[in-house]
Design a protein around this motif. Structure first.
Motif, PDB file in Angstrom:
ATOM      1  N   LEU A 160      13.577  13.130   4.468  1.00  0.00           N
ATOM      2  CA  LEU A 160      14.043  12.077   5.360  1.00  0.00           C
ATOM      3  C   LEU A 160      13.499  10.742   4.873  1.00  0.00           C
ATOM      4  O   LEU A 160      12.304  10.608   4.596  1.00  0.00           O
ATOM      5  N   LEU A 161      14.372   9.766   4.773  1.00  0.00           N
ATOM      6  CA  LEU A 161      13.981   8.406   4.433  1.00  0.00           C
ATOM      7  C   LEU A 161      13.939   7.592   5.719  1.00  0.00           C
ATOM      8  O   LEU A 161      14.956   7.482   6.423  1.00  0.00           O
ATOM      9  N   ILE A 221       2.704  15.520   3.860  1.00  0.00           N
ATOM     10  CA  ILE A 221       3.935  15.544   4.655  1.00  0.00           C
ATOM     11  C   ILE A 221       4.817  14.337   4.419  1.00  0.00           C
ATOM     12  O   ILE A 221       6.019  14.387   4.614  1.00  0.00           O
ATOM     13  N   ALA A 222       4.217  13.223   3.962  1.00  0.00           N
ATOM     14  CA  ALA A 222       5.021  12.014   3.788  1.00  0.00           C
ATOM     15  C   ALA A 222       4.363  11.063   2.799  1.00  0.00           C
ATOM     16  O   ALA A 222       3.151  11.095   2.591  1.00  0.00           O
ATOM     17  N   ILE A 223       5.190  10.228   2.201  1.00  0.00           N
ATOM     18  CA  ILE A 223       4.727   9.115   1.377  1.00  0.00           C
ATOM     19  C   ILE A 223       5.151   7.843   2.082  1.00  0.00           C
ATOM     20  O   ILE A 223       6.335   7.657   2.369  1.00  0.00           O
ATOM     21  N   GLU A 224       4.204   6.979   2.388  1.00  0.00           N
ATOM     22  CA  GLU A 224       4.502   5.715   3.043  1.00  0.00           C
ATOM     23  C   GLU A 224       4.191   4.556   2.102  1.00  0.00           C
ATOM     24  O   GLU A 224       3.131   4.522   1.487  1.00  0.00           O
ATOM     25  N   SER A 234       9.257   5.124   4.155  1.00  0.00           N
ATOM     26  CA  SER A 234       8.585   6.420   4.140  1.00  0.00           C
ATOM     27  C   SER A 234       9.538   7.532   3.719  1.00  0.00           C
ATOM     28  O   SER A 234      10.714   7.522   4.082  1.00  0.00           O
ATOM     29  N   ILE A 235       8.998   8.481   2.952  1.00  0.00           N
ATOM     30  CA  ILE A 235       9.727   9.690   2.579  1.00  0.00           C
ATOM     31  C   ILE A 235       9.000  10.868   3.210  1.00  0.00           C
ATOM     32  O   ILE A 235       7.837  11.130   2.908  1.00  0.00           O
ATOM     33  N   VAL A 272       0.853  -1.187   0.000  1.00  0.00           N
ATOM     34  CA  VAL A 272       0.000   0.000   0.000  1.00  0.00           C
ATOM     35  C   VAL A 272       0.887   1.235   0.000  1.00  0.00           C
ATOM     36  O   VAL A 272       1.821   1.333   0.802  1.00  0.00           O
ATOM     37  N   ARG A 273       0.617   2.145  -0.915  1.00  0.00           N
ATOM     38  CA  ARG A 273       1.319   3.433  -0.907  1.00  0.00           C
ATOM     39  C   ARG A 273       0.291   4.512  -0.576  1.00  0.00           C
ATOM     40  O   ARG A 273      -0.758   4.598  -1.215  1.00  0.00           O
ATOM     41  N   ARG A 274       0.598   5.309   0.429  1.00  0.00           N
ATOM     42  CA  ARG A 274      -0.327   6.363   0.825  1.00  0.00           C
ATOM     43  C   ARG A 274       0.430   7.651   1.110  1.00  0.00           C
ATOM     44  O   ARG A 274       1.613   7.630   1.472  1.00  0.00           O
ATOM     45  N   VAL A 275      -0.266   8.773   0.948  1.00  0.00           N
ATOM     46  CA  VAL A 275       0.287  10.085   1.264  1.00  0.00           C
ATOM     47  C   VAL A 275      -0.309  10.520   2.594  1.00  0.00           C
ATOM     48  O   VAL A 275      -1.537  10.568   2.747  1.00  0.00           O
TER      49      VAL A 275
END
Length: 222
Positions: free
Chosen positions: A187-188, A121-124, A206-207, A110-113
């Motif tokens: 940040l990774l 704020i982040a992409i997980e 996460s980014i 699953v990719r979520r923002v």
């Protein structure tokens, strides 16, 4: 020329300090007229401040002051999210090694923002063995802590995790989802979570936007 660039940078910092977060600053033409400097000198100073994360440049929109960072010890599980990808397929060699399963074993990815104060704020990217979560729907990842769903719905409890954090920059796709320039500081954060029996139940990559997220750690010394 160098001293003038430093002076312009200091003047711009004063402008940033007196402007609200996310504010549009005057155009290069306006600023060069106000400060009495050439546009190349002004542009170089703006690039310095953008590189330091104090300004953000958006093509066709202008230059903005940075949005105040969100400070957190761990990613806030209560942030709302927008699901961008939800798929089940064979894990493959790399993800299989992360999850400690066979490459042929189905894995859910699953990719979520993540959203904070109406800003991305982040992409997980969350991956786990698909057999752990039969019938799981994408909506689960839009609100609420996912680990609570694992525990309450599937009787899977995360008890330990190894997490690493390192500096990186965004690529084209990440920049689009996070609304930041390409190669913006970020940040990774990578985390591998296990249950009480030592079974890997989740791998997350996460980014986080470098201009909006800050990690705070509390240290205790003997």
């Amino acid at each position: 020329m160098r001293m003038k660039r430093v002076w312009v940078r200091d003047e711009l910092r004063r402008l940033i300090d007196t402007s609200p977060p996310g504010a549009l600053i005057p155009s290069e033409r306006e600023l060069s007229d106000q400060l009495g400097v050439s546009r190349p000198t002004l542009r170089a100073a703006i690039e310095d401040l953008a590189g330091a994360g104090l300004l953000v440049r958006h093509q066709g929109r202008g230059t903005f002051t940075r949005v105040r960072p969100t400070s957190s010890r761990v990613p806030d599980p209560g942030w709302p999210s927008r699901v961008e990808e939800f798929r089940v397929e064979a894990a493959g060699a790399r993800l299989g090694a992360r999850l400690e399963i066979s490459p042929a074993t189905p894995a859910l990815t699953v990719r979520r923002v993540r959203i904070s104060d109406d800003h991305p704020i982040a992409i997980e990217r969350i991956s786990l063995p698909a057999a752990l979560v039969p019938g799981l729907e994408p909506a689960v990842f839009e609100t609420g802590p996912f680990h609570e769903v694992l525990r309450e719905r599937y009787d899977v409890s995360v008890t330990t995790a190894v997490q690493t954090t390192e500096a990186t920059v965004t690529d084209d796709g990440e920049s689009g989802l996070l609304a930041v320039p390409v190669h913006a500081p970020a940040l990774l954060i990578e985390r591998t979570s296990k249950d009480a029996g030592g079974r890997v139940v989740e791998y997350t990559r996460s980014i986080y936007r470098g201009d909006r997220y800050r990690v705070t750690a509390q240290l205790t010394f003997p």
